[in-house]
Design an enzyme around this catalytic site. Sequence first.
Site, PDB file in Angstrom:
ATOM      1  N   TYR A  28      45.819 -14.548  18.298  1.00 45.24           N
ATOM      2  CA  TYR A  28      46.956 -14.459  17.554  1.00 45.24           C
ATOM      3  C   TYR A  28      48.137 -15.171  18.396  1.00 45.24           C
ATOM      4  O   TYR A  28      48.205 -14.937  19.552  1.00 45.24           O
ATOM      5  CB  TYR A  28      47.370 -12.949  17.823  1.00 45.24           C
ATOM      6  N   ARG A 217      53.784 -20.783   9.090  1.00 46.95           N
ATOM      7  CA  ARG A 217      52.730 -20.293  10.099  1.00 46.95           C
ATOM      8  C   ARG A 217      51.533 -20.117   9.253  1.00 46.95           C
ATOM      9  O   ARG A 217      51.495 -20.099   8.025  1.00 46.95           O
ATOM     10  CB  ARG A 217      52.976 -19.233  11.074  1.00 46.95           C
ATOM     11  N   ASN A 219      47.787 -17.892   8.653  1.00 49.66           N
ATOM     12  CA  ASN A 219      46.846 -16.617   9.236  1.00 49.66           C
ATOM     13  C   ASN A 219      45.687 -16.914   8.054  1.00 49.66           C
ATOM     14  O   ASN A 219      45.591 -17.618   7.359  1.00 49.66           O
ATOM     15  CB  ASN A 219      47.526 -15.199   8.835  1.00 49.66           C
ATOM     16  N   TYR A 313      39.892  -5.836  12.712  1.00 51.45           N
ATOM     17  CA  TYR A 313      41.126  -5.604  12.298  1.00 51.45           C
ATOM     18  C   TYR A 313      41.401  -6.619  11.003  1.00 51.45           C
ATOM     19  O   TYR A 313      41.736  -6.242  10.133  1.00 51.45           O
ATOM     20  CB  TYR A 313      42.164  -6.044  13.222  1.00 51.45           C
TER      21      TYR A 313
END
Length: 335
Positions: A28, A217, A219, A313
């Site tokens: 991350y 960004r 993810n 997660y």
Amino acid sequence: MTAATESTVLPERITRFPFPFPRDVYRYSTNVEPAGTRTETAAGGWGEHPVDIDGFYVDELADRARVLAADPDRFQALPHMDIAQWDAMVTLMRMLAEAYPRTFALDRDGDVWRWSNVALDLEQAFAYGQAATLPEPPLLYIGRQIQEDVVLLDQRDGALWGDAGLVTSAADWSLRFDVGMSFLQIHGPVPRIHTEGVIGRAQSFLLGLQAGQRYRRTNWTLTVDRRLDTATETYPEWGRDRRLLAEGPLDDVGHRLHLRVEVQHLIRLGASGALMFLIRTYLLPFDEIALVPEWADRLYRVLEELPEDMADYKGITRTREPGLKWLREYGGVCP
């Protein structure tokens, strides 16, 4: 299916896919960069426009309409966010008209604005700030015409607050649950980002954005089948698919297991000062990732190395090993 040869002509859904891994190890980070510039990949490129219209436009908007019909609470807006809704709607309309002038148009004559969406055969005249001139709240109206999810963050008391949004493609989270929370509270469950200072740096960066500034960004996670709606509310509909995939035949993994990538744009609105957070979700199955050997190899390295707490997660604990095995046996990857 095995990896393709160099002469393979790749379809647009692959050449425009925002492959998210610049290296073999993923952690991350804030990983933000200025928006609106093309990022080259091994298959093509992406990123020219903050709002992206592609060949899935009609199908994905139909999916959004279906989700909203079943669960209208996927749209949330606290009362004080009315001005931000109008600001976001007009900003998105301008962005669409600038990027795709053959499909969208926004004109103004005094107090009357006129919006045109040729792809959906829509024409709408409205007066800015007057709710009666639109068929529904501004964020919901324009949200039905973009493939991105959108969240509006209010800024007050030195913090950001998720106070409005339209989200029908959540990756195992719930706007209904998160609305009204602070930026730090929303990201509370994410492992490592607090101890490593990532979330604090991210909020400081966002608080400093000036009107009109745009950043982005990426993810990612893994999703079984081409399903955009993996919200917490619908977990009973898709949660077991991860177990069934892991227990099923390896042949099925290539076309069922997808790399799910979010391109997230962060835009400071001018009139309201709110921060607009756009989340566009792209899905590509493993058998199409394998058509780009560099991607297959990089994805394998990232999944193999990813720490357990991050895998848990992201919800990929069950699907990671089948994905790795498929990439070894069918995807042309040599460990």
